[in-house]
Design a protein around this motif. Structure first.
Motif: not given
Length: 511
Positions: A167-190
């Motif tokens: 849920d990214f509750a308490g993380y430093g992202y601006a919103d859920l969209a930024e959190a999901v875009d960031t982490v999904v693109s990073h981990e999928l590249f792995h």
């Protein structure tokens, strides 16, 4: 893998603090898991981030196929359950699946990259209940926000699964969209990397995954923050990040990969991944550049120049498209006259700010430093600091003799010392700069002049005609003969418009 980092500040550097990097890497995992050597347990099996027995697990198959998202509808890892479209699936789960599909489409269509492997290709059966790539949404408890786990490897490639924050509750992202875009693109590249090679050095695997974040989302703040971590330590070799759990520096090499891929084009990503598992990866990258009619040395010199023109130094010369959004480099020293004695490692750059009073700029080395490249860049408008202009002068370290580089107007200048040489050896250099020959701290002082004439009579009114000047005037003691026409000793002007800097006046000082 992604998690919390704190960049280690190099010696003599002071930088303004920035907003903290969001949680994105678990240090424990970096110490325990080596890609390709151990199978990572899935959250349904245990491991570092298991589901709780109280979690009520369900899954969602993306309508485009190839992706299955596993999540908890009730329990400790429950996802946000809002379902505004009323399709029976939490909107957050659909967002994750849609983002993953869009990211994989980008990697395929824009860069022609291989898709992630399925566990079915390794005779493991259907670990997630299908051949689709499995994404598990779990509560990391703030220790991380994403992870790519390896299920199986053969000598050439691996298959695996993704674990993402629920849920990214308490993380430093601006919103859920930024959190999901960031982490999904990073981990999928792995996951894509794993389709090319079993094991990759961390500065390559994490750096290119950070590049991938920006490839999907051009305004990625995560990318910029990690680039700042690299710019805070440009005196460290690109391919030798600090020891221990994966540091921000390794992620920050995404700045180099973004520069290099923009320089060579999107097809270069596939070529990079094909050599990613090379035993001597830096040398393989140098060879790949040569195969693409390029060379590592000029590429690194341009990269170093662009890195100086970032932050408050951006705006007066070519640089990264996002240069003004970066924190920028910090000066190794901000003194004049300047003296520094240190080792300069392979694929590095260090920057020194000079407040020059105007007039000649002398430079010297205690000994030759072949391989090092030096550039001088003026601060625009004669200011003490601010945007830097293109290189006014460039020279190498082959000739150590003290010489006048140029006659300069008063103002701020940046001296860059770049080691573009690919080597396991550093280059030792004791360098100095000043506005007089006597001010150079790294070179031997001039010998005292020998006395001439008959001193016994104490007559100081003899013939001064040998000076060629008016009677009563003589050369100042300790002044050397002015340099000749090649006084700069190999300097190269960066721009014809700045050629006026080079002519030197053959003059003498008067008493």
């Amino acid at each position: 893998m992604r998690g919390n980092h704190s960049a280690v500040e190099p010696k003599r550097r002071a930088r303004p603090t920035r907003s903290p990097v969001p949680a994105c890497f678990a240090a424990l995992l970096a110490a325990l898991l080596v890609p390709g050597l151990a199978r990572a347990e899935r959250p349904t099996e245990g491991g570092l981030w298991p589901y709780d027995p109280k979690d009520s697990l369900v899954f969602f198959d993306h309508p485009g196929g190839g992706l299955r998202v596993h999540y908890s509808a009730d329990g400790p890892s429950v996802v946000p359950l809002a379902d505004l479209d009323g399709d029976g699936v939490p909107d957050y789960v659909v967002r994750v699946a849609d983002t993953a599909a869009a990211v994989l489409a980008l990697y395929r269509d824009a860069f022609d990259l291989r898709p992630p492997r399925s566990e079915a290709e390794h005779d493991l059966g259907l670990l997630g209940g299908s051949e689709a790539l499995d994404i598990y949404l779990v509560d990391f408890g703030g220790s991380a926000d994403g992870h790519f786990g390896h299920d199986a490897c053969d000598p050439d490639a691996c298959a695996g699964h993704l674990v993402l924050e629920n849920d990214f509750a308490g993380y430093g992202y601006a919103d859920l969209a930024e959190a999901v875009d960031t982490v999904v693109s990073h981990e999928l590249f792995h996951a894509v990397q794993a389709a090319y090679a079993v094991d990759l050095p961390v500065w390559f695997s994490e750096g290119t995954a950070v590049w991938a974040e920006r490839s999907y989302r051009a305004d990625s703040r995560d990318f910029l923050r990690f680039c700042d971590a690299y710019l805070a330590d440009t005196g460290r070799s690109l391919f030798k990040p600090p020891a221990g759990p994966v540091p921000s520096f390794a992620y920050g090499t995404g700045l180099w990969w973004d520069f290099l891929i923009a320089r060579r084009g999107p097809e270069f990503v596939d070529a990079l991944l094909q050599i990613g598992g090379a035993a001597e990866l830096p040398a393989a990258i140098a060879g790949l550049l040569q195969a693409h009619a390029d060379d590592l040395r000029p590429a690194w010199l341009e990269f170093a120049a662009w890195n100086l023109a970032t932050g408050e130094h951006a705006g007066a010369r070519d640089s990264h498209p996002y240069a003004a959004e970066l924190a920028g480099v910090a000066a190794e020293q901000e003194v004049f006259p300047l003296a520094d004695d240190d080792r300069f490692f392979s694929l590095t750059a260090r920057y020194y700010r000079l407040d020059h009073p105007g007039g000649p700029l002398w430079f010297g080395l205690a000994a030759p430093a072949p391989g090092l490249e030096f550039t001088l860049q003026a601060v625009a408008g004669g200011a003490a600091d601010g945007p830097v202009e293109p290189e006014a002068l460039a020279w190498d370290g082959a000739e150590p003799e003290p010489r006048i580089l140029a006659e300069l107007p008063a103002g701020g200048y940046w001296l860059a010392v770049v080691n573009p040489v690919l080597s396991d050896m550093s280059i030792r250099a004791h360098l100095c700069a000043a506005d007089t020959r006597d001010g150079l701290a790294c070179v031997e002082p001039l010998p005292a002049p020998e006395t001439t004439g008959d001193e016994s009579s104490g007559d100081s009114t003899g013939d001064d005609s040998s000076t060629g000047d008016d009677p009563g005037e003589s050369d100042t003691a300790g002044e050397s003969d002015p340099p000749g026409d090649d006084a700069c000793g190999g300097c190269r002007t960066g721009s014809p418009a700045l050629a006026w800097l080079l002519p030197l006046l053959r003059r003498r000082r008067r008493k």
